[in-house]
Design a protein around this motif. Sequence first.
Motif, mmCIF file in Angstrom:
data_model
loop_
_atom_site.group_PDB
_atom_site.id
_atom_site.type_symbol
_atom_site.label_atom_id
_atom_site.label_comp_id
_atom_site.label_asym_id
_atom_site.label_seq_id
_atom_site.Cartn_x
_atom_site.Cartn_y
_atom_site.Cartn_z
ATOM 1 N N LEU A 22 0.779 -1.292 0.080
ATOM 2 C CA LEU A 22 0.103 -0.154 0.028
ATOM 3 C C LEU A 22 0.857 1.026 -0.132
ATOM 4 C CD1 LEU A 22 -2.775 -1.129 2.519
ATOM 5 C CD2 LEU A 22 -2.813 -0.834 -0.051
ATOM 6 N N PHE A 25 2.113 1.660 -3.386
ATOM 7 C CA PHE A 25 0.908 2.265 -4.561
ATOM 8 C C PHE A 25 0.732 3.501 -4.297
ATOM 9 C CE2 PHE A 25 -3.841 1.981 -4.692
ATOM 10 C CZ PHE A 25 -3.964 2.130 -6.055
ATOM 11 N N TYR A 26 0.909 4.142 -3.025
ATOM 12 C CA TYR A 26 0.668 5.670 -2.516
ATOM 13 C C TYR A 26 1.871 6.362 -3.212
ATOM 14 C CZ TYR A 26 -0.066 10.006 -0.541
ATOM 15 O OH TYR A 26 -0.581 11.255 -0.469
ATOM 16 N N TYR A 50 -7.339 6.173 -3.793
ATOM 17 C CA TYR A 50 -6.325 5.389 -3.004
ATOM 18 C C TYR A 50 -7.044 4.779 -1.649
ATOM 19 C CZ TYR A 50 -2.651 3.978 0.153
ATOM 20 O OH TYR A 50 -1.752 3.570 0.997
ATOM 21 N N TRP A 51 -7.645 5.794 -0.884
ATOM 22 C CA TRP A 51 -8.005 5.202 0.403
ATOM 23 C C TRP A 51 -9.186 4.358 0.115
ATOM 24 C CZ3 TRP A 51 -5.243 5.636 4.035
ATOM 25 C CH2 TRP A 51 -4.443 6.637 4.333
ATOM 26 N N SER A 53 -9.372 1.991 -2.283
ATOM 27 C CA SER A 53 -8.848 0.875 -2.779
ATOM 28 C C SER A 53 -8.169 0.536 -1.427
ATOM 29 C CB SER A 53 -7.531 1.036 -3.879
ATOM 30 O OG SER A 53 -8.223 1.615 -4.889
ATOM 31 N N ALA A 54 -7.484 1.196 -0.709
ATOM 32 C CA ALA A 54 -6.623 0.709 0.641
ATOM 33 C C ALA A 54 -7.709 -0.089 1.509
ATOM 34 C CB ALA A 54 -5.747 1.575 1.158
ATOM 35 N N LEU A 57 -8.770 -3.312 0.131
ATOM 36 C CA LEU A 57 -7.840 -4.408 0.234
ATOM 37 C C LEU A 57 -7.647 -5.072 1.623
ATOM 38 C CD1 LEU A 57 -4.985 -2.729 -2.200
ATOM 39 C CD2 LEU A 57 -6.304 -5.039 -2.680
ATOM 40 N N THR A 58 -7.601 -3.881 2.673
ATOM 41 C CA THR A 58 -7.371 -4.383 3.958
ATOM 42 C C THR A 58 -8.728 -5.102 4.382
ATOM 43 O OG1 THR A 58 -6.207 -2.208 4.216
ATOM 44 C CG2 THR A 58 -6.966 -3.369 6.156
#
Length: 74
Positions: A22, A25-26, A50-51, A53-54, A57-58
């Motif tokens: 992550l 990625f950022y 981004y947030w 997606s994160a 994923l989390t």
Amino acid sequence: MELTVAGQTWSFLYSLLLGMGLGLFYDVFRILRIALPHRTIAVAIEDIFYWTSAAFLTFFFFFYTDGGRIRIYL
């Protein structure tokens, strides 16, 4: 599901890999911001992407590794 020390260790190591992924990625977005300066709205859209997606994923990481239970070491 039995909770073993080895299983906890592997889950912890996988969570470190997820965090590093992550972070990388950022960094892609950060490099794009430096190379191609753009407006505030574009930066906001990138951050939201981004947030989101994160977060997904989390969530899927927690769901896959420990059945959705949040452990303090993850």
